[in-house]
Design a protein around this motif. Structure first.
Motif, PDB file in Angstrom:
ATOM      1  N   VAL A   1      25.452   5.687   2.278  1.00  0.00           N
ATOM      2  CA  VAL A   1      26.222   5.053   1.072  1.00  0.00           C
ATOM      3  C   VAL A   1      27.764   4.865   1.133  1.00  0.00           C
ATOM      4  O   VAL A   1      28.280   5.864   1.823  1.00  0.00           O
ATOM      5  CB  VAL A   1      25.817   6.304  -0.036  1.00  0.00           C
ATOM      6  CG1 VAL A   1      26.467   6.047  -1.190  1.00  0.00           C
ATOM      7  CG2 VAL A   1      24.253   6.650  -0.279  1.00  0.00           C
ATOM      8  N   TYR A   2      28.001   3.935   0.594  1.00  0.00           N
ATOM      9  CA  TYR A   2      29.396   3.597   0.867  1.00  0.00           C
ATOM     10  C   TYR A   2      30.481   2.826  -0.238  1.00  0.00           C
ATOM     11  O   TYR A   2      29.583   2.309  -1.061  1.00  0.00           O
ATOM     12  CB  TYR A   2      29.634   2.531   2.140  1.00  0.00           C
ATOM     13  CG  TYR A   2      28.978   1.267   2.134  1.00  0.00           C
ATOM     14  CD1 TYR A   2      29.836   0.075   1.392  1.00  0.00           C
ATOM     15  CD2 TYR A   2      27.360   1.029   2.102  1.00  0.00           C
ATOM     16  CE1 TYR A   2      29.003  -1.112   0.875  1.00  0.00           C
ATOM     17  CE2 TYR A   2      26.775  -0.104   1.947  1.00  0.00           C
ATOM     18  CZ  TYR A   2      27.712  -1.250   1.382  1.00  0.00           C
ATOM     19  OH  TYR A   2      27.088  -2.459   1.192  1.00  0.00           O
ATOM     20  N   ASP A   3      31.538   3.179  -0.417  1.00  0.00           N
ATOM     21  CA  ASP A   3      32.556   2.544  -1.468  1.00  0.00           C
ATOM     22  C   ASP A   3      32.238   0.951  -1.280  1.00  0.00           C
ATOM     23  O   ASP A   3      32.381   0.600   0.030  1.00  0.00           O
ATOM     24  CB  ASP A   3      33.781   3.067  -1.330  1.00  0.00           C
ATOM     25  CG  ASP A   3      34.627   2.610  -2.647  1.00  0.00           C
ATOM     26  OD1 ASP A   3      34.896   1.260  -2.641  1.00  0.00           O
ATOM     27  OD2 ASP A   3      34.889   3.417  -3.304  1.00  0.00           O
ATOM     28  N   GLU A   4      32.092   0.313  -2.262  1.00  0.00           N
ATOM     29  CA  GLU A   4      32.038  -1.349  -2.269  1.00  0.00           C
ATOM     30  C   GLU A   4      33.119  -1.999  -1.468  1.00  0.00           C
ATOM     31  O   GLU A   4      33.168  -3.069  -1.054  1.00  0.00           O
ATOM     32  CB  GLU A   4      31.698  -2.059  -3.455  1.00  0.00           C
ATOM     33  CG  GLU A   4      32.756  -1.759  -4.484  1.00  0.00           C
ATOM     34  CD  GLU A   4      32.581  -2.295  -5.924  1.00  0.00           C
ATOM     35  OE1 GLU A   4      31.524  -3.050  -6.027  1.00  0.00           O
ATOM     36  OE2 GLU A   4      33.423  -2.043  -6.841  1.00  0.00           O
TER      37      GLU A   4
ATOM     38  N   LYS B   1      24.842   8.511  -8.927  1.00  0.00           N
ATOM     39  CA  LYS B   1      23.554   7.799  -9.249  1.00  0.00           C
ATOM     40  C   LYS B   1      22.834   7.086  -8.027  1.00  0.00           C
ATOM     41  O   LYS B   1      21.713   7.303  -7.697  1.00  0.00           O
ATOM     42  CB  LYS B   1      23.993   6.781 -10.321  1.00  0.00           C
ATOM     43  CG  LYS B   1      22.818   5.956 -10.623  1.00  0.00           C
ATOM     44  CD  LYS B   1      23.052   4.691 -11.539  1.00  0.00           C
ATOM     45  CE  LYS B   1      22.059   3.862 -12.017  1.00  0.00           C
ATOM     46  NZ  LYS B   1      22.359   2.856 -12.794  1.00  0.00           N
ATOM     47  N   VAL B   2      23.669   6.435  -7.009  1.00  0.00           N
ATOM     48  CA  VAL B   2      23.088   5.890  -5.932  1.00  0.00           C
ATOM     49  C   VAL B   2      22.515   6.951  -4.967  1.00  0.00           C
ATOM     50  O   VAL B   2      21.502   6.682  -4.415  1.00  0.00           O
ATOM     51  CB  VAL B   2      24.414   5.279  -5.237  1.00  0.00           C
ATOM     52  CG1 VAL B   2      23.954   4.740  -3.810  1.00  0.00           C
ATOM     53  CG2 VAL B   2      24.815   3.967  -6.043  1.00  0.00           C
ATOM     54  N   VAL B   3      23.369   8.040  -4.622  1.00  0.00           N
ATOM     55  CA  VAL B   3      22.698   9.240  -4.108  1.00  0.00           C
ATOM     56  C   VAL B   3      21.403   9.712  -4.494  1.00  0.00           C
ATOM     57  O   VAL B   3      20.366   9.820  -3.734  1.00  0.00           O
ATOM     58  CB  VAL B   3      23.769  10.150  -3.689  1.00  0.00           C
ATOM     59  CG1 VAL B   3      23.033  11.587  -3.178  1.00  0.00           C
ATOM     60  CG2 VAL B   3      24.801   9.680  -2.727  1.00  0.00           C
TER      61      VAL B   3
ATOM     62  N   LEU C   1      17.633   9.607  -2.742  1.00  0.00           N
ATOM     63  CA  LEU C   1      16.988  10.864  -2.805  1.00  0.00           C
ATOM     64  C   LEU C   1      15.698  10.743  -3.197  1.00  0.00           C
ATOM     65  O   LEU C   1      14.500  11.134  -2.658  1.00  0.00           O
ATOM     66  CB  LEU C   1      17.632  11.956  -3.117  1.00  0.00           C
ATOM     67  CG  LEU C   1      18.792  12.466  -2.536  1.00  0.00           C
ATOM     68  CD1 LEU C   1      19.802  13.723  -3.426  1.00  0.00           C
ATOM     69  CD2 LEU C   1      18.343  13.269  -1.386  1.00  0.00           C
ATOM     70  N   SER C   2      15.427   9.929  -4.390  1.00  0.00           N
ATOM     71  CA  SER C   2      14.029   9.916  -5.034  1.00  0.00           C
ATOM     72  C   SER C   2      13.229   9.043  -4.252  1.00  0.00           C
ATOM     73  O   SER C   2      11.884   9.044  -4.089  1.00  0.00           O
ATOM     74  CB  SER C   2      14.392   9.188  -6.399  1.00  0.00           C
ATOM     75  OG  SER C   2      15.002   8.145  -6.419  1.00  0.00           O
TER      76      SER C   2
END
Length: 435
Positions: A131-134, A165-167, A171-172
């Protein structure tokens, strides 16, 4: 024999030129520096240069006590670090960096690009998630493209809620990995979160403490690129993670030495050190001992590149010796320059990006308009550069200005005056209807 390929290459270059995006190598001779990353002026410091020469000529107490100056390998390490390129100086520098930045271990790389490429291409395991900053640096994107991670997910720039939210969504999706993307049943992927301490194009600071507080419950692994924060942020220039006391909350930190540290490498000529951004842009990754050992075994840019020569290691250590004594004074001087620049312009955030760092951006929508303002300022003797789309989003093209300790108040005042005149001219041109 090569005409077909050369025609294809020529067509690509011409297309770039037609779009106003052609890049070229330029020389900023005789211009006032508002473009380089030499924020603290260490690359041009006569004190640093003299310390460097004294060390080479063994006129001062050795800065690497256990490593004598090896004149037989002064200009080159002669090989990969895993072959014969390693040195006591490299080991001593890594030990020093570990202590100075409050880490467990450090590993040197030839450049920040090599370090990010190594880290992101080799460390994420099959099925993991990044997951990374845009607005993360291009070197991270290149590393991710070569990685074994299952997915790369961006979140809105500096938006903590969106990162959460992205994390959470990642996870889901873990249940979905059992169907085929997972290396084995019951697999739990690691989630890496990649950010920059200070972003190179916008100059804003990562809300790192808020991100850590919001995401630590998910067990993510933070990777923080401290490239533009090294030297200019935190006590002694130790960077954002150290300033916030988050050393133990971050899995890996990247420090580069070709910006505020001013140690690109160099060459010796007539007893002067000439820094050169075209030589080396040294870097180090700080993390756990096992991370260091893993990278030594799996980081291809490290394994298959000739290592840094002694004089580059020496220039980095000398810069840190100056930081230990003068960081506070240099940082205060730099902050005064930044505040003066912003006060003189007094422009809204839609034009002057809200940055408290040496990186300042003047938004001029449109590649042609941005280039025109940059060229105008360059014609007045100020070395600035246009940042055009697609490097930045369409409509957010800007003239990027870097401020430094070595800029005088008179230089800043003149630059601000010319910026205001240039912006006014640009607004008048846009308002004038074309016949």
């Amino acid at each position: 024999m090569h005409k077909k390929l050369e025609l294809q290459l020529s067509t690509s270059v011409e297309s770039r030129a037609d779009r106003g995006l052609l890049r070229a190598l330029t020389l900023p001779e005789g211009m006032t520096d508002f473009s380089s990353n030499d924020y603290l002026g260490l690359a041009r410091s006569s004190n640093a240069h003299q310390l460097f020469i004294d060390q080479l000529q063994q006129k001062a107490e050795p800065i690497f006590p256990k490593a004598e100056v090896d004149t037989s390998h002064l200009l080159g390490s002669t090989g990969s670090r895993l072959l014969n390129g390693n040195s006591r100086a490299a080991l001593e520098l890594e030990s020093f960096l570990t202590r100075y930045h409050g880490g467990q271990s450090a590993l040197l790389f030839n450049s920040g690009y090599d370090a990010n490429l190594s880290l992101f291409s080799s460390v994420p395991q099959p099925g993991d998630i990044i997951v990374y900053d845009e607005l993360i640096h291009a070197s991270v994107h290149d590393g991710m493209r070569q990685s074994r991670a299952r997915s790369h997910l961006s979140f809105k720039h500096n938006d903590v809620a969106d990162a959460v939210k992205v994390v959470q969504n990642a996870l889901s999706d873990r249940q979905g990995t059992a169907s085929g993307d997972s290396p084995h049943p019951g697999f739990e992927p690691n989630i890496f979160v990649a950010v920059e301490a200070i972003y190179s194009m916008d100059g804003d600071i990562c809300p790192l403490k808020k991100l850590v507080d919001a995401l630590k419950v998910f067990g993510v692994y933070f990777i923080v690129d401290e490239a533009h924060a090294t030297g200019v942020y935190g006590k002694g220039g130790r960077g954002l993670s150290c300033e916030l006391g988050l050393e133990n909350d971050v899995f890996a930190r990247l420090y580069t030495f070709g910006k505020a540290i001013g140690s690109h490498g160099g060459r010796v000529t007539r007893c002067h050190l000439v820094s050169s951004s075209d030589v080396w842009h040294t870097a180090a990754i700080l993390g756990s001992g096992i991370l260091r050992e893993y990278l030594i075994n799996y980081a291809r840019p490290l394994i298959y590149s000739t290592f840094l020569p002694f004089h580059t290691l020496l220039s980095v250590r000398i810069a840190y010796a100056i930081l230990e004594r003068e960081a506070d004074v240099l940082q205060k001087r730099l902050q005064a320059i930044i505040e003066s620049f912003r006060h003189k312009l007094d422009l809204p955030d839609t034009i002057l990006l809200p940055s408290k760092t040496p990186i300042q951006g003047i938004i001029v929508p449109g590649n042609r308009q941005t280039t025109a303002l940059a060229n105008r300022l360059r014609s007045k003797g100020f070395d600035v550069r246009p940042i055009r789309s697609p490097t930045v989003p369409n409509g957010l093209e800007r003239v990027r200005i870097c401020l430094h300790c070595h800029n005088t108040q008179h230089e800043v005042d003149q630059l601000c005056r010319e910026i205001m005149v240039g912006l006014a001219d640009s607004a008048n041109e846009m308002a004038t209807p074309r016949l």
